[in-house]
Scaffold this active site. Sequence first.
Site, PDB file in Angstrom:
ATOM      1  N   ASP A  98       0.867  -1.170   0.000  1.00 26.04           N
ATOM      2  CA  ASP A  98       0.000   0.000   0.000  1.00 26.04           C
ATOM      3  C   ASP A  98       0.904   1.221   0.000  1.00 26.04           C
ATOM      4  O   ASP A  98       1.764   1.358   0.872  1.00 26.04           O
ATOM      5  CB  ASP A  98      -0.876  -0.017   1.267  1.00 26.04           C
ATOM      6  CG  ASP A  98      -2.236   0.573   1.038  1.00 26.04           C
ATOM      7  OD1 ASP A  98      -2.301   1.680   0.493  1.00 26.04           O
ATOM      8  OD2 ASP A  98      -3.235  -0.068   1.426  1.00 26.04           O
ATOM      9  N   ASP A 199      -2.951   4.749  -2.376  1.00 23.12           N
ATOM     10  CA  ASP A 199      -3.979   5.356  -1.548  1.00 23.12           C
ATOM     11  C   ASP A 199      -4.411   6.725  -2.087  1.00 23.12           C
ATOM     12  O   ASP A 199      -3.552   7.567  -2.383  1.00 23.12           O
ATOM     13  CB  ASP A 199      -3.385   5.515  -0.139  1.00 23.12           C
ATOM     14  CG  ASP A 199      -4.415   5.860   0.901  1.00 23.12           C
ATOM     15  OD1 ASP A 199      -5.340   5.057   1.098  1.00 23.12           O
ATOM     16  OD2 ASP A 199      -4.302   6.938   1.529  1.00 23.12           O
ATOM     17  N   GLU A 254      -6.421   4.032  -5.847  1.00 23.10           N
ATOM     18  CA  GLU A 254      -7.697   4.275  -5.159  1.00 23.10           C
ATOM     19  C   GLU A 254      -8.176   5.672  -5.551  1.00 23.10           C
ATOM     20  O   GLU A 254      -7.465   6.653  -5.341  1.00 23.10           O
ATOM     21  CB  GLU A 254      -7.507   4.182  -3.646  1.00 23.10           C
ATOM     22  CG  GLU A 254      -8.846   4.228  -2.921  1.00 23.10           C
ATOM     23  CD  GLU A 254      -8.755   4.737  -1.492  1.00 23.10           C
ATOM     24  OE1 GLU A 254      -9.675   4.438  -0.721  1.00 23.10           O
ATOM     25  OE2 GLU A 254      -7.785   5.444  -1.153  1.00 23.10           O
ATOM     26  N   HIS A 330     -11.178  -2.714   3.716  1.00 26.62           N
ATOM     27  CA  HIS A 330     -11.042  -2.255   5.107  1.00 26.62           C
ATOM     28  C   HIS A 330     -11.782  -0.951   5.379  1.00 26.62           C
ATOM     29  O   HIS A 330     -11.852  -0.522   6.523  1.00 26.62           O
ATOM     30  CB  HIS A 330      -9.555  -2.091   5.426  1.00 26.62           C
ATOM     31  CG  HIS A 330      -8.936  -0.999   4.597  1.00 26.62           C
ATOM     32  ND1 HIS A 330      -8.771  -1.115   3.233  1.00 26.62           N
ATOM     33  CD2 HIS A 330      -8.492   0.230   4.930  1.00 26.62           C
ATOM     34  CE1 HIS A 330      -8.250   0.006   2.767  1.00 26.62           C
ATOM     35  NE2 HIS A 330      -8.064   0.847   3.768  1.00 26.62           N
ATOM     36  N   ASP A 331     -12.284  -0.281   4.343  1.00 27.86           N
ATOM     37  CA  ASP A 331     -13.017   0.985   4.523  1.00 27.86           C
ATOM     38  C   ASP A 331     -14.518   0.827   4.351  1.00 27.86           C
ATOM     39  O   ASP A 331     -15.252   1.818   4.416  1.00 27.86           O
ATOM     40  CB  ASP A 331     -12.558   2.016   3.477  1.00 27.86           C
ATOM     41  CG  ASP A 331     -11.137   2.484   3.686  1.00 27.86           C
ATOM     42  OD1 ASP A 331     -10.679   2.500   4.847  1.00 27.86           O
ATOM     43  OD2 ASP A 331     -10.496   2.837   2.677  1.00 27.86           O
TER      44      ASP A 331
HETATM   45  C1  GLC Z   1      -7.838   5.572   1.998  1.00 22.03           C
HETATM   46  C2  GLC Z   1      -7.637   4.390   2.908  1.00 22.03           C
HETATM   47  C3  GLC Z   1      -8.269   4.694   4.232  1.00 22.03           C
HETATM   48  C4  GLC Z   1      -7.552   5.891   4.807  1.00 22.03           C
HETATM   49  C5  GLC Z   1      -7.555   7.072   3.845  1.00 22.03           C
HETATM   50  C6  GLC Z   1      -6.553   8.094   4.237  1.00 22.03           C
HETATM   51  O1  GLC Z   1      -9.161   5.805   1.702  1.00 22.03           O
HETATM   52  O2  GLC Z   1      -8.130   3.233   2.317  1.00 22.03           O
HETATM   53  O3  GLC Z   1      -8.245   3.603   5.101  1.00 22.03           O
HETATM   54  O4  GLC Z   1      -8.163   6.272   6.000  1.00 22.03           O
HETATM   55  O5  GLC Z   1      -7.229   6.699   2.536  1.00 22.03           O
HETATM   56  O6  GLC Z   1      -5.266   7.611   4.018  1.00 22.03           O
END
Ligand code: GLC
Length: 555
Positions: A98, A199, A254, A330-331
Amino acid sequence: MSKEWFKDSVVYQVYPMSFQDSNNDGIGDLPGIAERLDYIKKLGADVIWLNPIYKSPNKDNGYDIADYKAINPDYGTMADFDKLLSETHEKGMKLLMDLVVNHTSDQHEWFKESKNSKDNQYADYYIWRDPVDGHEPNNWRAAFGGSAWTYVPARGQYYLHLFAPGQPDLNWENPEVRQSVFDIERFWLDKGVDGFRMDVINLISKPAGLPDVPGVATAGTTLAFVADGPRLNEFLKQMNEEVLSHYDVMTVGEMPGSTPEDAIKYTGLKSNELNMVFQFEHVLLSPNPDVRLDKWNDEPVKLPELKVALNKWQKALDGKGWNSLYWNNHDQPRAVSRFSNDDPKYRVRAAKMLGTTLHMMQGTPYVYEGEELGMTNAHHTKLNQYEDLESVNAYHELVDQKHIVDGPTMLKYLANMSRDNARTPMQWDSEANAGFSKVTPWYALNTNYKEINAEAVLKDDHSVFYYYQKLIKLRHDNEIIRRGTFEELDPKDDQVYAYRRHYGDQTLLVVSNFTDQTITRDYDQKDASKLLIGNYDDDEGTTLRPYESKVYLFK
Ligand code: GLC
Ligand code: CA
């Protein structure tokens, strides 16, 4: 090896904190993951994606990195990492890291220096602005509550953080910041990792002049406003040219708020930026009608809306880009709870139905740890059962400070949408602490672990695990599942999700009943040459029993 292996792969996502504790301190760790590689291999996954494992004060569970080249001691050592990487490779799997480079932790050396003065080596590594009329430079709101700006007296300036104050945004306009990021990437790639999940990578280029968000400024409207900024393509191209193109890697960005048109720019066959993106349309369905409440709601997702969201991406990217396929991570809350029915009477059937619906689409499927067990939401009823800063802060801001919603209602919203639903430890067996640890875990187990666990699914031929194993094998064995084009069927049908795939002279028909009713739908099932997979033991043709899902091959 073809550089297109990302198209033939299935990814298994591991949340290290909650996967397997090897030294009984209650926290999952790298040796724990190594112990479970055979389990992941047995499922059939080709690639493992690890959520952040770097040194971090863990304000946002590792998404606030203090040192990109060091392992969080809770998870083990660099030697443990090297061992995990080589064992993963020995078993014929790949490993994705990640990469969190929109922001760092406020404990990172760069930020510790940067905040001291306007003329140190890292002064321009973050986004600093003078106060405007004695307050914040603009109306942006942070994803985890409050303003997106925090004032630092030593500089007499505010710094930008789109997430928590402990997550200052890097200044990508500064070429030295970009070189520092590339250096981190090379460090891990030279160790032999096989790529990155990046991310919130579509937030790195901020709109010129940092203007106010028009209309109501919330965390959600701020992110949408900042997303896909003017220099994003340029930054990603540079990253590709200088780093990624020199390695055989897989990349997934992402990208909350991205549209298919955006995604084609980044993942397009000629764009040379990323392989694919995580889009958010289907996971953000049924937002609260009150825009101030953003994603917080307790509404079930409506099937026609789900189809609009997913089908749009299937059609738009075909031949032009590449999709990532995911129900949860995980989100996000647990798939079976959010998109179907986790009542014990239907849970197993419904989890398989969702798996079928997604895994037969075009793209690279991602399975989040425990999804293959049919793990469910935690169904918490009290605020003190939550741990995640997003959930806890949202409750305090929306209930206690702004009085936009009452406490009991907000608890229902959290039960439906909180990220903590996904973060309860992995359920390995029915013993104390579910085989995750010998001591009380860092975060409470889901109370249903005695029924839902890995030991149980591995003993049961009809389990969600073996069904996912079969879905993955079918993908590996059938070109049509990997490459076929997508044909949408009856998008307005609010009970059944049906679609076809086409490849050469073959056609695949996927029919999923999203209800607990027995209904019928005729898609010429009688002419099929083969039923590839289904979640009932027999096939009643046009009849669809509760949560029944079937895949037919025609040729
Ligand atoms: C992404 C991650 C999340 C995190 C955010 C800030 O969305 O998946 O878990 O809190 O970025 O880094
Ligand atoms: Ca541990």
